[in-house]
Design an enzyme around this catalytic site. Sequence first.
Site, short mmCIF file in Angstrom:
data_model
loop_
_atom_site.label_atom_id
_atom_site.label_comp_id
_atom_site.label_asym_id
_atom_site.label_seq_id
_atom_site.Cartn_x
_atom_site.Cartn_y
_atom_site.Cartn_z
CE LYS A 47 -2.82 -2.56 3.26
NZ LYS A 47 -3.14 -2.65 4.70
N GLY A 48 2.15 1.06 0.31
CA GLY A 48 3.03 2.20 0.54
C GLY A 48 3.14 3.18 -0.61
CG ASP A 107 15.52 -1.30 4.64
OD1 ASP A 107 16.75 -1.11 4.61
OD2 ASP A 107 14.92 -1.60 5.68
CE LYS A 135 14.69 2.92 5.76
NZ LYS A 135 14.26 2.05 6.86
CB VAL A 157 11.21 7.20 7.28
CG1 VAL A 157 12.60 7.72 7.59
CG2 VAL A 157 11.24 6.31 6.04
CG ASP A 163 2.63 0.67 7.53
OD1 ASP A 163 3.52 0.39 6.70
OD2 ASP A 163 2.13 -0.18 8.30
NE ARG A 169 -0.53 1.77 5.02
CZ ARG A 169 0.48 0.97 4.66
NH1 ARG A 169 1.47 1.44 3.91
NH2 ARG A 169 0.51 -0.28 5.04
P1 IMP Z 1 13.09 -4.16 1.45
O1 IMP Z 1 12.70 -5.49 0.92
O2 IMP Z 1 14.00 -4.28 2.64
O3 IMP Z 1 13.68 -3.24 0.40
O4 IMP Z 1 11.78 -3.50 2.05
C1 IMP Z 1 10.88 -2.81 1.25
C2 IMP Z 1 9.55 -2.58 1.93
O5 IMP Z 1 9.67 -2.52 3.35
C3 IMP Z 1 8.98 -1.23 1.52
O6 IMP Z 1 8.20 -1.33 0.38
C4 IMP Z 1 8.20 -0.82 2.75
O7 IMP Z 1 6.91 -1.35 2.70
C5 IMP Z 1 8.95 -1.45 3.90
N1 IMP Z 1 9.90 -0.52 4.55
C6 IMP Z 1 11.25 -0.47 4.43
N2 IMP Z 1 11.78 0.52 5.16
C7 IMP Z 1 10.74 1.14 5.75
C8 IMP Z 1 10.64 2.28 6.64
O8 IMP Z 1 11.62 2.95 7.02
N3 IMP Z 1 9.39 2.62 7.02
C9 IMP Z 1 8.26 1.95 6.62
N4 IMP Z 1 8.32 0.88 5.81
C10 IMP Z 1 9.53 0.48 5.37
#
Ligand code: IMP
Length: 183
Positions: A47-48, A107, A135, A157, A163, A169
């Site tokens: 949903k982000g 991330d 990140k 964040v 969220d 959100r």
């Molecule tokens: P990744 O697989 O570690 O790149 O994570 C990606 C997903 O994790 C993003 O689409 C977000 O939904 C969630 N996410 C990563 N970092 C944050 C944060 O700082 N705040 C909120 N959601 C996060």
Amino acid sequence: MEVSDVEKDVTEILVSEEQIRSRLAELARQIETDYSGRDLLLVGVLKGAVMVMADLARELNRHVSMDWMAISSYGSGTTSSGVVRILKDLDTDISGKHVLVVEDIIDTGLTLSWLVANLRSRGPATVSICTLLRKPEAQRMTVEVRYVGFDIPNEFVVGYGLDYAEHFRNLRSVATLAPTVYS
Ligand code: IMP
């Protein structure tokens, strides 16, 4: 919702509403140039990415199609699980299409690497990635991220679609969450 409405829960505004607006306008100009003369399908990751998708799409002064996927990644914690599951798939057949995945944040990049591989297996013409936030760890990703709004520090964040346990959100800016909220 403004930061002043939740001032005890956030420590700092990392990216303001105005910074987001002007950066998305810059990215939109770049995207218009890069996809000139080609059909473009924006794929938002629920949903982000709802806010980024809504604002980026409206900044684009051309036709685009829009579709959505929902995949699970974090649950309600603050660390990446690495486990990805499709909760809602695309409605569109993307074979032969130019796909731009619109993300809120990268991330570890685990979620996106998986998603891009999944989309590529469906035979699109191209798959590229646009993310509002990135990140530091994501810079080691093997998947290239073509459009990045802001590189941010390695902090949790919230806001502008992002969220914590389904809250924040609807915050207009991107802010760092106070550790008291999750510790
Ligand atoms: P990744 O697989 O570690 O790149 O994570 C990606 C997903 O994790 C993003 O689409 C977000 O939904 C969630 N996410 C990563 N970092 C944050 C944060 O700082 N705040 C909120 N959601 C996060």
